[in-house]
Each structure stands twice: as C-alpha cells, then as structure tokens.
Design an enzyme around this catalytic site. Structure first.
Site, mmCIF file in Angstrom:
data_model
loop_
_atom_site.group_PDB
_atom_site.id
_atom_site.type_symbol
_atom_site.label_atom_id
_atom_site.label_comp_id
_atom_site.label_asym_id
_atom_site.label_seq_id
_atom_site.Cartn_x
_atom_site.Cartn_y
_atom_site.Cartn_z
ATOM 1 N N GLU A 200 46.446 9.661 77.920
ATOM 2 C CA GLU A 200 46.735 10.719 77.001
ATOM 3 C C GLU A 200 45.270 10.638 76.397
ATOM 4 O O GLU A 200 45.889 10.069 75.633
ATOM 5 C CB GLU A 200 48.656 11.211 76.233
ATOM 6 C CG GLU A 200 48.829 11.737 77.075
ATOM 7 C CD GLU A 200 50.495 12.172 76.886
ATOM 8 O OE1 GLU A 200 50.797 11.687 75.565
ATOM 9 O OE2 GLU A 200 51.224 12.436 77.492
ATOM 10 N N GLU A 342 52.329 15.202 83.745
ATOM 11 C CA GLU A 342 53.413 14.551 83.198
ATOM 12 C C GLU A 342 53.430 16.575 82.593
ATOM 13 O O GLU A 342 52.539 16.912 81.939
ATOM 14 C CB GLU A 342 53.060 14.405 81.984
ATOM 15 C CG GLU A 342 53.203 12.349 81.942
ATOM 16 C CD GLU A 342 53.042 12.108 80.360
ATOM 17 O OE1 GLU A 342 53.624 11.958 80.143
ATOM 18 O OE2 GLU A 342 52.524 10.285 81.071
#
Length: 541
Positions: A200, A342
């Site tokens: 991320e 995810e």
C-alpha cells in the site's frame, strides 16, 4: 493491511512492528512437492492477463491473508488459540483457499528476532523457533497441501504503513537486500511463488509539496513504479522464477487530494491505498525477466472507509466502471494479470454485502477469473474481521458463502470442500461395503499424548493397515469417556457424535495402502484420555 483512501484520515492500524536489517544466514528449506491441480505444477509465470504454470496451464490463485508476522508478535496471529497452526491451514485449504499471502515486517527478519503469542501447549513444535523458522514450517506444510505462498513486505516498522518503501530507519538498500535474502532462502521451493514488494504505497502531503508515493512522476525518491522496477529486478536476479506482485498507489501525483480548499483544480482521481493502478498502462513496470509481472490492487468496503462511490445514487451499478478505471483495464486489455491482494469487509453495512457480491462477480468465475487473496483469515482485523471467528476454528459463514463459488481448492491437500455451515463437516459412517473394504489382516493402533493443559489436551493416534490390501476410503473410529469433546482435528475430517469420534479419509489421501499408517492429530476438551476401541473401517485394532 488495508488503509483508507488519501481522501480520509488515517484509520487505526491493527498491529505494529519495528524496522530492522536482515543479516540472517541463507537457509534452504526442503522444497515442497510440486503443486498440481488447483495451483498448477512447478513455478508460475504470466501470459497476457493469465497466470500459468510450467506446463502452460492456466492457474487462478484464490487465496487468503494470514497476518501477524508484520506485528510485534513477529509471527502468525492465532497461534495463541486452541486450534493448532496445522489445523488452521487444514481449514483454509478445505474451504478452497489455494494460496496464502503472508505479510511480514523487516523486524521479523532480523537476527535474534523472537516470536511471541504462541500457545506452547497447542503448538509445542514452535516453541523456541525464530520467526523465519516458523515461516519455514508454515510454508512446508502449506506446500504439502498443494497451496502456494506469496510473501508480502507489509511494513518496514512497527508504527504502521509507510507511504514510501523506505523510512528514516529502513533504507531502500535494506528493503532490497531483505528481499534478496528471502528469495535465496526459498530458492528451489516451488511453494513460494513470488514477492509482493511493498504494501500500500500512498500519498502524503499536499501538492506541490507532496512527499508520498507517486506513479510515473519520475522522481526516484517517490516514484513507486521506478522503485518496484529496482526491487523487482534485484529479486529476479536471485530468483528469476518468482512472480513480482506490484500494488498501486492512492493518488498518482503522490500528494493528498486537497478537498478542503474549494479549488477543484487541485483535486485528482485518488483511490484506496495501493489500489490505484490507473497510470500503469501509460507507465508500466519494466522487469528484466519477461512474464513475471502481476499487478496487485487492494479494494475495500464501507467498513474501512466511506468512499463517495458508496453514496452515489447509482450504487452499485457504478462500481464496475470504477474498478475498470483503477485496475480492471489491465486485465480486460490483456496487459497483465490481476491478483487482488487485499479486499474485505465486516458485512455490518448491507451495502457491503452487495459490494462483495458484485466484486466477486467482476473478477469472473472459473480458472480464467482474476486471482485474489482475501483479507483476512484473522478475526482480529479491526475494520474487516476475518473468515475465522474469534475461536480461530469456526467460520464466518456469511462471508464464506459469497466467496465459495469463486474458490478453487488446492489439489493434493485441501480435504473435502464443505458447504459453508460453520460447523464440522459431516463425515460418512464407517462401512464394510465393497467400496470400503475392512483390512484383511486387521490393524494396529498406537497413541501419543503430545500435550495437556488445564481443561484440555492434544494427541496423535496412529493407525496401521496390517492387512494385505488397500482400504479405500479409510475411516478410523474411537471412543472417549463422557465429558471429553473434540476441539479440532487434522490429517482427516474429524467429527464427534456422543462419545464416538470418526476420522474420515481426506479426499487427497483416501486410500490407505497395505502396511501403511495414518496419524490423526487432534485437540480435545476435558480430562486427558487415550482413545479406546479404535477401529479401522469397522475392524478392531
């Protein structure tokens, strides 16, 4: 771990870890047997928008995240529960998850790093092991079940996610050297298929003084696309067979979208942390080894952050176009495979159920659909919850029911894929019909109590087919005193009715050859007691 869009404030991180440098000696673990069926054979590579195995067969990774190694525990969460670590992997595989994404922090790789939060009664084989040694065991066992493993450099420090791939205490050199060491450690082990380089990357600061991760901006200190190339090529220099998983950013400029100044000219199209790959078509990641790149966006629901699109009048019909824009075009235009690393939700908001159903439908059905690893197995993920419930044994049936049609179980170790009931899978009663012959010559049984604690115990029952012919499928039964109840079992589908326990053969090992043995492991509640009246397909041992 998932994080909010650049438009929102920081959500509390579930867990933290500290930075470090890997100087551990290179260790070669025993390569798992080549996976077949659900996850293919040999190492994987890409072909257009597909992931394929060494024979060219298309493989769809339908996996799950098991986190903890990125936290202060430096190892998998849930090892404190009454469900042994092997039992948890057994359950994941039996539900149809064929891939395990394992987040870690650099701190867990440091020499002298110690693992904590382990129930030494339930997991005695993990006591005293380093985080890397525990990782070795999980990888080896997952491989024996036909699962694949993706390693995820989740965070450099204990403080939480970092916008960039380096911090003031963890340099880019450390990040790359640690990846090279892991690539060397698992060289030749086809269970481990690749590196999710950094979790991320996202925006920080506002333009023009942005300090966060950009995509295609050309600033080598902030351009995530260029950093992914440097790290990916370094990894491939050590292990050219790995896939390189590259996440997106949040805002391509690397600066937070300034929504507070009433100046629309400063605003840009920002998405989830790691979820914005809108510039990857224009500025692709270039690797030195062809057919190794997989783009890996993240995608979340309202339980993580209330994005504007969830409030739109045309929700959920608006969602496919949003996914197309951020990352789906890469798959649809046959540019590269997508592996959604995810995605998750608590399902507390009714809109989230619709979101999850629409998202799964968007990925496509069958082996040609997009790959994914759900967040998460862990029930202690604060803003999504998990597939496992708080006991780390039973299952969130509402989530599993939505995911189940898209799961492709590992072949070679998953066990029967149950309907999502949340309870134990019903196993067949022992029979002496021609399809399940009793062992001609009988059987022998031996029992080992592995551990005991206040209110429970762990044991292993080994049963040998002493006959002259195979028993297929095999089934072992035994009796316990009143008050002793099954908690979990592995290496078979283990259920209890009254005082009788049945261990039915798993689908991947249904036949017990003449002279062969099977060891059924279990944990139980109550006063420790050896199994009594043990039988193999109805014949007393």
């Amino acid at each position: 771990m998932h994080r909010p869009t650049a438009l929102g404030g920081a959500l509390a991180a579930l867990a933290t870890a500290a930075a470090g440098v890997l100087v551990a000696a290179v260790v070669s673990t025993t390569p798992a047997a080549a996976a077949v069926g659900g996850t293919g054979t040999g190492y994987l590579h890409t072909s257009g928008n597909k992931i394929v195995d060494s024979t060219g067969a298309t493989v769809r990774l339908t996996g799950i995240n098991w986190f903890g190694m990125e936290t202060d525990n430096r190892t998998f969460h849930g090892l404190w529960s009454n469900n042994p670590w092997r039992g948890q992997l057994d359950k994941m595989a039996s539900l149809g998850y064929n891939t395990l994404r394992i987040p870690y922090s650099n701190d867990a790789l440091k020499p002298g790093a110690t693992a904590s939060g382990i129930n030494d009664f339930v997991n005695p084989d993990l006591v005293g092991l380093s985080p890397l040694q525990i990782l070795d065991k999980v990888i080896d066992y997952a491989g024996s079940k036909g699962m694949r493993v993706i390693l995820d450099r989740h965070r450099p420090t204990a403080a939480g996610q970092s916008p960039l791939w380096y911090t003031s205490t963890v340099s880019e050199t450390t990040w790359i050297n640690d990846w090279k060491a892991l690539a060397q450690r698992y060289a030749g082990n086809t269970t481990v298929i690749g590196a999710d380089l950094h979790n991320e990357p996202h925006a920080e600061g506002t333009n023009p003084a942005a300090t966060g991760a950009c995509w295609g901006c050309g600033d080598t200190t902030r351009d995530w696309r260029l950093a992914a190339e440097r790290a990916g090529n370094a990894v491939l220099g050590v292990q050219p067979n790995w896939l390189i998983f590259v996440e997106g950013v949040s805002c391509p400029s690397g600066g937070l979208s300034n929504v507070w100044d009433n100046d629309p000219s400063n605003d840009e199209d920002c998405g989830w942390w790691g979820g914005n790959l809108s510039k990857a078509g224009q500025f692709p990641v270039r690797l030195n080894v062809a057919n190794r790149l997989v783009y890996s966006p993240h995608e979340y629901a309202t339980s993580v952050y209330e994005q504007d699109w969830f409030k739109a009048a045309d929700y959920p019909a608006n969602m496919p176009a949003i996914w197309d824009r951020y990352w789906g075009y890469l798959h649809k235009q046959n540019i590269a495979p997508i592996m959604m690393g995810e995605f998750g939700t608590t399902l507390a908001d009714p809109r989230d159920k619709v979101w999850l159903e629409k998202l799964m439908a968007y990925t496509g059905t069958g082996v040609n659909g997009m790959s994914f690893t759900y967040w998460s197995w862990n029930p202690n993920s604060g803003d999504t919850g998990g597939i496992a419930l708080d006991d780390w044994t039973n299952i969130n049936t509402a989530k599993q029911a939505i995911l189940q049609p898209y799961l492709i179980a590992p072949v070679g170790g998953g066990g029967p894929t149950p309907t999502p009931t949340g309870g134990p899978t019903t196993s067949p009663s022992p029979t002496t019909s021609p399809t399940t012959p009793p062992p001609a010559g009988g059987c022998t049984a031996s029992y080992k109590q592995v551990n005991s604690w206040q209110g429970g115990f762990q044991g292993e029952l080994t049963v040998k087919n002493a006959g002259t012919a195979a028993v297929n499928p095999w089934s072992v039964t035994w009796n316990w005193p009143a008050g002793v109840t099954l908690a979990s079992g592995w290496n078979a589908t283990v259920t209890q009715s009254g005082t009788t326990v049945t261990a039915a053969a798993p689908t991947w090992a249904s036949s017990l050859a003449a002279g062969a043995s099977v060891t059924v492991g279990f944990t139980a509640n109550g006063t420790a007691a050896a199994p009594g009246s043990v039988k193999l397909n109805g014949v007393a041992c």
